[in-house]
Design an enzyme around this catalytic site. Structure first.
Site, PDB file in Angstrom:
ATOM      1  N   SER A 154      -6.782   2.371  -5.107  1.00  0.00           N
ATOM      2  CA  SER A 154      -7.745   1.354  -4.681  1.00  0.00           C
ATOM      3  C   SER A 154      -8.901   1.986  -3.934  1.00  0.00           C
ATOM      4  CB  SER A 154      -7.057   0.341  -3.760  1.00  0.00           C
ATOM      5  OG  SER A 154      -8.006  -0.506  -3.143  1.00  0.00           O
ATOM      6  N   TYR A 167      -2.337  -0.494   3.522  1.00  0.00           N
ATOM      7  CA  TYR A 167      -2.631  -0.541   2.089  1.00  0.00           C
ATOM      8  C   TYR A 167      -3.426   0.704   1.674  1.00  0.00           C
ATOM      9  CZ  TYR A 167      -4.503  -2.698  -2.237  1.00  0.00           C
ATOM     10  OH  TYR A 167      -4.861  -2.995  -3.529  1.00  0.00           O
ATOM     11  N   LYS A 171      -2.332   3.597  -0.932  1.00  0.00           N
ATOM     12  CA  LYS A 171      -3.126   3.781  -2.155  1.00  0.00           C
ATOM     13  C   LYS A 171      -3.653   5.206  -2.283  1.00  0.00           C
ATOM     14  CE  LYS A 171      -2.844  -0.157  -4.271  1.00  0.00           C
ATOM     15  NZ  LYS A 171      -1.894  -0.213  -5.418  1.00  0.00           N
TER      16      LYS A 171
END
Length: 305
Positions: A154, A167, A171
């Site tokens: 991401s 997150y 990622k």
């Protein structure tokens, strides 16, 4: 006319395929001839709960369109369940050619307010989930001398995003995983790549205005996945995709400077930091050894002055 990308005779596993981007991945692979294991825990977007209904609905869609698919409700955090999922694919169709690691959850909060449990769980689903699935298919792909693995990274990992330290860390970790696995898998024609999607799904619906969401259809990301999962896929590539646009991201190394080991080395480095970070002539290393090679070359050159 370019040769069409097809997956006839191929078997694909897509995790988190009960909705959003994963569903689009599964539908597209099936439409191009792949037999698909539609994996989804069926939980909420924060990872709570679970029901195989979401996966079964996508399987019904694929079958209604004339494709072949089976549903699987394993949590990617449970290695034994993931191994059983891979075995289910082998028992049903005899092989696994493609793995799309797409399953993920969000637990967004600023780092100051985030509970460690919310950090750990996001790492567990995104990073260890991909590790579990990849570990389970690796011997199969090694034996058949063919595999295509897509990690979902991401922009939040590549470039950061406020409120997504958990997150983003997970990622970016997937990029590191991809870098090494692409080297280790090459001799068995296992190609490992990353996809960085910008898409309007359940995970992003609260974060953007409707007009932007409309442009960022999950379907627009799918072509990048199909290229990375195809027979002619690259290896060790980070493809970014959204709203019909495609880019590549690179982890680069600048030329840098030689400062040496003198007592004032820290001061010299501080004074020359702009030179160190200057991107002119930067390279994309083919492995981690490149950093040492560049550094030793500078030291050797300095010694010969």
């Amino acid at each position: 006319m370019n040769a069409s990308i097809d997956f006839k005779g191929r078997v694909a596993i897509v995790t988190g395929a009960g909705g959003g981007l994963g569903r689009q991945h599964a539908l597209a692979l099936a439409a191009r001839g792949a037999r698909v294991v539609v994996n989804d825990l069926g939980g909420a977007r924060d990872g709570s709960g679970g029901s195989v209904g979401a996966a079964e609905a996508v399987v019904a869609e694929i079958r209604a369109a004339g494709g072949e698919a089976i549903a699987n409700g394993a949590s990617v955090t449970d290695f034994a369940a993931v191994q059983a999922m891979v075995q289910q694919a082998i028992d049903t169709w005899g092989r696994v050619d493609v793995l799309v690691n797409n399953a993920g959850i969000l637990r967004d909060k600023s780092f100051a307010k985030m509970e460690l449990a919310d950090f750990r769980l996001v790492m567990d689903v995104h990073l260890m989930g991909a590790v579990h699935c990849t570990k389970a298919v690796w011997p199969v792909m090694t034996e058949q001398k063919y595999g295509r693995i897509v990690m979902t990274t991401s922009s939040s990992g590549l470039y950061g995003n406020f409120g997504q330290s958990n997150y983003g860390a997970a990622k970016m970790a997937l990029v590191g995983l991809m870098q090494t696995l692409s080297l280790e898998g090459a001799k068995h024609d296992i190609r490992v790549n990353c996809l960085a999607p910008t898409a309007a799904t359940r995970m992003t619906e609260d974060l953007m205005p409707q007009a932007v969401l409309d442009a960022l259809k999950p379907e627009a990301v799918v072509p990048a996945m199909l290229v990375l999962a195809s027979q002619d896929a690259p290896n060790r590539t980070i493809l970014c995709a959204g709203a019909g646009g495609f880019e590549a991201a690179h982890v680069t190394l600048t030329q840098g400077v030689f400062v040496g080991l003198g007592a004032d080395a820290p001061e010299q480095l501080a004074a020359r930091l702009a030179e160190v970070t200057d991107r002119q002539g930067e390279q994309v290393p083919q492995s981690g050894a490149a950093q040492g090679t560049v550094e030793i070359a500078k030291a050797t050159q300095a010694a010969g002055r």
